[in-house]
Design an enzyme around this catalytic site. Structure first.
Site, short mmCIF file in Angstrom:
data_model
loop_
_atom_site.label_atom_id
_atom_site.label_comp_id
_atom_site.label_asym_id
_atom_site.label_seq_id
_atom_site.Cartn_x
_atom_site.Cartn_y
_atom_site.Cartn_z
N TYR A 1 0.83 -1.36 -0.08
CA TYR A 1 -0.01 -0.53 0.14
C TYR A 1 0.94 1.43 -0.21
CZ TYR A 1 -3.79 -2.58 -0.04
OH TYR A 1 -5.42 -3.30 -0.35
N GLN B 1 -15.42 2.62 -6.00
CA GLN B 1 -14.09 0.89 -5.04
C GLN B 1 -13.11 1.19 -5.10
OE1 GLN B 1 -16.18 -3.29 -7.39
NE2 GLN B 1 -16.67 -1.51 -8.84
N ASN B 2 -12.49 2.57 -5.67
CA ASN B 2 -10.54 2.53 -5.95
C ASN B 2 -10.30 3.47 -4.52
OD1 ASN B 2 -11.42 1.83 -8.26
ND2 ASN B 2 -11.41 4.13 -9.13
N ASP C 1 -7.85 5.16 -4.92
CA ASP C 1 -6.85 6.43 -5.00
C ASP C 1 -8.15 7.66 -5.17
OD1 ASP C 1 -8.20 5.60 -8.55
OD2 ASP C 1 -8.77 7.30 -7.47
N HIS D 1 -14.46 1.37 -0.79
CA HIS D 1 -13.60 0.47 -0.09
C HIS D 1 -12.50 0.85 0.70
CE1 HIS D 1 -15.50 -2.91 -2.93
NE2 HIS D 1 -15.86 -2.82 -2.25
N GLY E 1 -16.29 1.46 -15.77
CA GLY E 1 -15.19 0.81 -15.44
C GLY E 1 -14.20 -0.29 -14.39
N THR E 2 -15.69 -1.10 -14.15
CA THR E 2 -15.74 -2.06 -13.38
C THR E 2 -16.37 -3.85 -13.51
OG1 THR E 2 -15.86 -2.54 -11.76
CG2 THR E 2 -17.40 -1.61 -11.92
N ASN F 1 -17.44 0.22 -19.65
CA ASN F 1 -17.20 -0.01 -20.01
C ASN F 1 -15.66 -0.61 -20.69
OD1 ASN F 1 -15.73 -1.33 -17.25
ND2 ASN F 1 -15.62 -3.37 -18.23
N GLU G 1 -14.57 -3.40 -22.26
CA GLU G 1 -15.54 -4.69 -22.55
C GLU G 1 -16.54 -5.08 -21.87
OE1 GLU G 1 -11.70 -6.71 -22.29
OE2 GLU G 1 -11.53 -6.87 -19.93
C1 BV8 Z 1 -18.18 -8.64 2.00
C2 BV8 Z 1 -10.29 -2.65 -2.32
C3 BV8 Z 1 -19.62 -9.61 3.42
C4 BV8 Z 1 -8.45 -2.90 -1.73
C5 BV8 Z 1 -11.20 -4.00 -2.65
C6 BV8 Z 1 -18.61 -15.57 -3.24
C7 BV8 Z 1 -19.89 -15.04 -3.70
C8 BV8 Z 1 -19.76 -14.20 -3.34
C9 BV8 Z 1 -19.20 -13.38 -3.05
C10 BV8 Z 1 -17.92 -13.87 -1.98
C11 BV8 Z 1 -17.69 -15.47 -2.79
N1 BV8 Z 1 -16.65 -15.50 -2.06
C12 BV8 Z 1 -16.26 -13.92 -1.19
C13 BV8 Z 1 -17.21 -13.33 -1.26
C14 BV8 Z 1 -17.13 -11.84 -0.72
C15 BV8 Z 1 -16.09 -10.88 -1.17
C16 BV8 Z 1 -16.21 -11.15 -3.13
O1 BV8 Z 1 -16.29 -10.54 -3.26
N2 BV8 Z 1 -15.34 -12.20 -3.26
C17 BV8 Z 1 -15.12 -12.15 -4.65
C18 BV8 Z 1 -13.25 -12.63 -5.21
C19 BV8 Z 1 -15.69 -13.36 -5.65
N3 BV8 Z 1 -16.33 -9.40 -1.35
C20 BV8 Z 1 -16.44 -8.69 -0.19
O2 BV8 Z 1 -15.21 -9.65 0.67
C21 BV8 Z 1 -15.97 -7.86 -0.12
N4 BV8 Z 1 -16.49 -7.36 1.72
O3 BV8 Z 1 -18.78 -9.04 1.21
O4 BV8 Z 1 -18.76 -8.66 3.39
C22 BV8 Z 1 -19.44 -9.32 4.73
C23 BV8 Z 1 -20.94 -9.67 5.11
C24 BV8 Z 1 -20.86 -9.56 6.84
C25 BV8 Z 1 -19.43 -9.45 7.66
C26 BV8 Z 1 -18.60 -8.88 6.74
C27 BV8 Z 1 -18.96 -8.68 5.76
C28 BV8 Z 1 -15.11 -6.60 0.34
C29 BV8 Z 1 -14.41 -6.78 -0.82
C30 BV8 Z 1 -13.70 -5.13 -1.09
C31 BV8 Z 1 -12.32 -6.05 -1.45
N5 BV8 Z 1 -11.29 -4.63 -1.78
N6 BV8 Z 1 -10.45 -3.26 -2.99
C32 BV8 Z 1 -7.48 -2.41 -2.83
O5 BV8 Z 1 -7.46 -1.52 -4.07
O6 BV8 Z 1 -6.30 -3.05 -2.53
S1 BV8 Z 1 -11.35 -4.98 -4.47
C33 BV8 Z 1 -11.11 -4.84 -5.40
O7 BV8 Z 1 -11.00 -5.62 -6.60
C34 BV8 Z 1 -11.74 -3.10 -5.91
O8 BV8 Z 1 -12.03 -2.15 -4.93
C35 BV8 Z 1 -13.20 -3.46 -6.58
O9 BV8 Z 1 -14.25 -3.54 -5.41
C36 BV8 Z 1 -12.28 -4.59 -6.98
C37 BV8 Z 1 -13.05 -5.19 -9.12
O10 BV8 Z 1 -12.04 -4.31 -9.24
P1 BV8 Z 1 -12.66 -3.40 -10.44
O11 BV8 Z 1 -12.33 -1.83 -10.01
O12 BV8 Z 1 -13.60 -3.91 -11.05
O13 BV8 Z 1 -11.25 -3.65 -11.60
P2 BV8 Z 1 -11.18 -4.55 -11.89
O14 BV8 Z 1 -9.38 -4.61 -12.11
O15 BV8 Z 1 -11.45 -5.93 -11.56
O16 BV8 Z 1 -11.17 -4.60 -13.67
C38 BV8 Z 1 -11.32 -2.73 -14.22
C39 BV8 Z 1 -12.40 -3.02 -15.69
O17 BV8 Z 1 -12.22 -1.66 -15.54
C40 BV8 Z 1 -11.82 -4.59 -16.28
O18 BV8 Z 1 -14.00 -5.08 -16.92
C41 BV8 Z 1 -11.68 -3.49 -17.65
O19 BV8 Z 1 -12.56 -4.32 -18.89
C42 BV8 Z 1 -12.59 -2.08 -16.79
N7 BV8 Z 1 -11.29 -0.96 -18.06
C43 BV8 Z 1 -9.68 -1.32 -18.51
N8 BV8 Z 1 -9.51 -0.24 -18.97
C44 BV8 Z 1 -10.48 0.66 -18.84
C45 BV8 Z 1 -11.68 0.13 -18.00
N9 BV8 Z 1 -13.27 0.64 -18.87
C46 BV8 Z 1 -12.90 1.52 -19.62
N10 BV8 Z 1 -11.79 2.74 -19.74
C47 BV8 Z 1 -10.73 1.89 -19.46
N11 BV8 Z 1 -9.19 2.77 -20.00
#
Ligand code: BV8
Length: 232
Positions: free
Chosen positions: A56, A91-92, A94, A109, A175-176, A201, A203
Site C-alpha cells: 500500500y 471502489q477505488n 485513489d 472500499h 470501469g469495473t 466499460n 469490454e
Molecule cells: C464483503 C480495496 C461481507 C483494496 C477491494 C462468493 C460469492 C460472492 C461473494 C463472495 C464470495 N466469496 C467471497 C465473497 C465476498 C467477496 C467477493 O466478492 N469476492 C469475489 C472475489 C468473489 N467480497 C468481499 O469480501 C467484500 N466484503 O463481502 O463483506 C461481509 C458481510 C458481513 C460481515 C462482514 C463482511 C469486500 C471486497 C472489497 C475488497 N477490496 N479493493 C485495494 O484496492 O487494494 S476489491 C477491488 O477489486 C476493487 O475495490 C473492486 O471492488 C474490485 C474489482 O475491481 P475493479 O475495480 O472492477 O477492477 P478490475 O481490474 O477487476 O476491472 C477493471 C475493469 O475496467 C475491467 O472490466 C476492464 O475492462 C475495465 N477497464 C480497463 N481499462 C479501462 C476500462 N474501462 C474503461 N476504460 C479503460 N481505460
C-alpha cells in the site's frame, strides 16, 4: 433527459487506468503480481504486515505521479452542474475523483490517503508511508493499517449506498469488471427497484447482461460523451 433526477454512479479501477494506475484483473494488473490472499485480506496482514504495508505504501506513493483523466474531469463537471441528487460510489482507493474536483464521492472500499488505527479504530488522513509503523495521531500507538476494505471485511456506508439506489432514476457503472460483491450486485438491486441502468466499460464485464444499455470503449472517451448527453 427530463425524467432523470437522481443518479448513482459506481466506478472501478478502469476509470483510473488511463491515468496510469494499474487495474486489478487486466493483463499485467495488480493481482498478477501479488496474491490477493497475501496483500488484500486481514489474514494476509497478520501473516506478513511488512509485505502488506509495502504494497500500500507503493500504491500511495504512486498517486503523486498520476493525474485525473478526462473521465474523472467529466464526472466532476457533472457533479458541479447536476441539479438533482448525485452520488459517485467508488471502489477505488485513489484520490483522482476528488483531485478532479468531484465533491459527492463515497469510497466504499476506503482510501490510500487514510489510516485506520487497529488500537483505537480512529481513521486519520494519511499521506506518508506506514512501513516504519508511525504513531496513530489519536492514541499514539504504533498500530496504523491502510484504511482500505479487504476481502471478508464490510465495505463502508452500505446503508447510504442502498438509500441512494432506492431514490435513483439512473445507475451508471464505469470501469469495473463486476467481479467483487457487494458492488457487483448493485446493478441487480437497481433493476429490482426499477432504476434504469447503463454500463460504460472497456469490454463486456461479468455483469453486462444485467444492464439496460452497455457501451464498450475507453472511459476517457465514453464518460465525457455520456456527461454531454445527460447535461443537454
Ligand atoms: C464483503 C480495496 C461481507 C483494496 C477491494 C462468493 C460469492 C460472492 C461473494 C463472495 C464470495 N466469496 C467471497 C465473497 C465476498 C467477496 C467477493 O466478492 N469476492 C469475489 C472475489 C468473489 N467480497 C468481499 O469480501 C467484500 N466484503 O463481502 O463483506 C461481509 C458481510 C458481513 C460481515 C462482514 C463482511 C469486500 C471486497 C472489497 C475488497 N477490496 N479493493 C485495494 O484496492 O487494494 S476489491 C477491488 O477489486 C476493487 O475495490 C473492486 O471492488 C474490485 C474489482 O475491481 P475493479 O475495480 O472492477 O477492477 P478490475 O481490474 O477487476 O476491472 C477493471 C475493469 O475496467 C475491467 O472490466 C476492464 O475492462 C475495465 N477497464 C480497463 N481499462 C479501462 C476500462 N474501462 C474503461 N476504460 C479503460 N481505460
Amino acid at each position: 433527459m427530463a425524467d432523470i433526477r437522481n443518479i448513482v454512479i459506481l466506478t472501478g479501477a478502469g476509470i483510473s487506468a488511463e491515468s496510469g494506475i494499474d487495474t486489478f484483473r487486466d493483463a499485467g494488473g495488480l493481482w498478477e503480481r501479488h496474491r490477493v490472499e497475501d496483500v488484500a485480506t486481514p489474514e494476509g496482514f497478520v501473516r506478513d504486515p511488512e509485505l502488506v504495508l509495502n504494497f500500500y505504501d507503493m500504491r500511495r506513493g504512486a498517486l503523486a505521479k498520476v493525474e485525473p483523466n478526462a473521465a474523472h474531469e467529466a464526472l466532476a463537471r457533472l457533479d458541479r452542474q447536476w441539479p438533482g441528487e448525485l452520488l459517485i460510489v467508488t471502489q477505488n482507493v485513489d484520490d483522482l475523483h476528488e483531485r478532479a474536483g468531484a465533491k459527492r464521492v463515497l469510497h466504499m472500499h476506503g482510501e490510500l490517503k487514510s489510516a485506520l488505527c487497529t488500537s483505537c479504530e480512529t481513521r486519520s488522513r494519511w499521506d506518508g508511508p506506514m512501513r516504519d509503523r508511525p504513531a496513530c495521531p489519536a492514541c499514539d500507538a504504533p498500530s496504523l493499517r491502510p484504511d482500505v476494505v479487504w476481502f471478508g471485511e464490510m465495505p463502508y456506508e452500505m446503508d447510504r449506498i442502498y438509500a441512494a439506489l432506492r431514490e435513483a432514476d439512473l445507475f451508471v457503472s464505469i470501469g469495473t469488471s463486476g467481479a467483487v460483491y457487494p458492488a457487483a450486485g448493485f446493478v441487480r438491486d437497481a433493476r429490482e427497484l426499477g432504476v434504469r441502468t447503463l454500463e460504460l466499460n472497456l469490454e463486456r464485464s461479468e455483469g453486462s447482461h444485467w444492464f439496460d444499455e452497455s457501451r464498450q470503449g475507453l472511459a476517457g472517451e465514453l464518460v465525457p460523451q455520456w456527461v454531454e448527453e445527460i447535461l443537454l
